[in-house]
Design an enzyme around this catalytic site. Sequence first.
Site, PDB file in Angstrom:
ATOM      1  N   PRO A   1       0.770  -1.252   0.000  1.00 53.46           N
ATOM      2  CA  PRO A   1       0.000   0.000   0.000  1.00 53.46           C
ATOM      3  C   PRO A   1       0.798   1.298   0.000  1.00 53.46           C
ATOM      4  O   PRO A   1       0.811   2.055   0.965  1.00 53.46           O
ATOM      5  CB  PRO A   1      -0.836  -0.136   1.272  1.00 53.46           C
ATOM      6  CG  PRO A   1       0.026  -0.939   2.188  1.00 53.46           C
ATOM      7  CD  PRO A   1       0.743  -1.913   1.309  1.00 53.46           C
ATOM      8  N   CYS A   2       1.396   1.610  -1.127  1.00 53.45           N
ATOM      9  CA  CYS A   2       2.140   2.860  -1.257  1.00 53.45           C
ATOM     10  C   CYS A   2       1.216   4.077  -1.210  1.00 53.45           C
ATOM     11  O   CYS A   2       1.663   5.190  -0.912  1.00 53.45           O
ATOM     12  CB  CYS A   2       2.981   2.861  -2.523  1.00 53.45           C
ATOM     13  SG  CYS A   2       2.094   2.403  -4.014  1.00 53.45           S
ATOM     14  N   HIS A   3      -0.080   3.882  -1.465  1.00 53.57           N
ATOM     15  CA  HIS A   3      -1.036   4.993  -1.412  1.00 53.57           C
ATOM     16  C   HIS A   3      -1.236   5.501   0.015  1.00 53.57           C
ATOM     17  O   HIS A   3      -1.771   6.584   0.209  1.00 53.57           O
ATOM     18  CB  HIS A   3      -2.377   4.570  -2.027  1.00 53.57           C
ATOM     19  CG  HIS A   3      -3.031   3.414  -1.348  1.00 53.57           C
ATOM     20  ND1 HIS A   3      -2.669   2.110  -1.613  1.00 53.57           N
ATOM     21  CD2 HIS A   3      -4.011   3.356  -0.408  1.00 53.57           C
ATOM     22  CE1 HIS A   3      -3.408   1.301  -0.861  1.00 53.57           C
ATOM     23  NE2 HIS A   3      -4.231   2.037  -0.121  1.00 53.57           N
TER      24      HIS A   3
END
Length: 179
Positions: free
Chosen positions: A135-137
């Site tokens: 989850p880079c967001h």
Amino acid sequence: MLYNTYFSSPLGKIMLTGNDESLTGLWIAGQKYFAGTAQTLPLLKNDLPLFAETKKWLQDYFLGKRPSIDNLPLAPQGGEFRQSVWKILREIPYGSLTTYGEIAREIARQNGKTKMSAQAVGGAVGHNPISIIIPCHRVVGTNGSLTGYAGGLDLKIKLLELEGVDMSKLFRPNKGTAL
């Protein structure tokens, strides 16, 4: 052998890549660095069990469930520094946020250093080849800036809203990366 398939999501078409054992890529169509780590053109293979498992994970995610990544065999391709950043990304809980600076401090601590460049961390986060699942967001600027998502800010906002993140202290920057 590297294979690929596609998944239709509320965000648009998503390409998955993997081999018989592990997922190596997940990119939303049009995102920066699309298929950037696919060394060769993958063969289309829709019936790979790994892809069925990943598509089920994505369906659950987009339904607002909180699927665990613990059972997905992930194998993002990248150097040691990027791998260490992506490992930290995997630990960010659903609906939570962290900053590039916090990740930089953790990488520094792990390596016995006093500091690490948040900008270097940003580069590793931006090159994450398995977006959404890793989850880079969920990474934002220290000041609440939403900058830094290779899929673009509109998609980042949609993902964070899906997860129920309080958006009131976050803002869209006027300039910067991945606008």
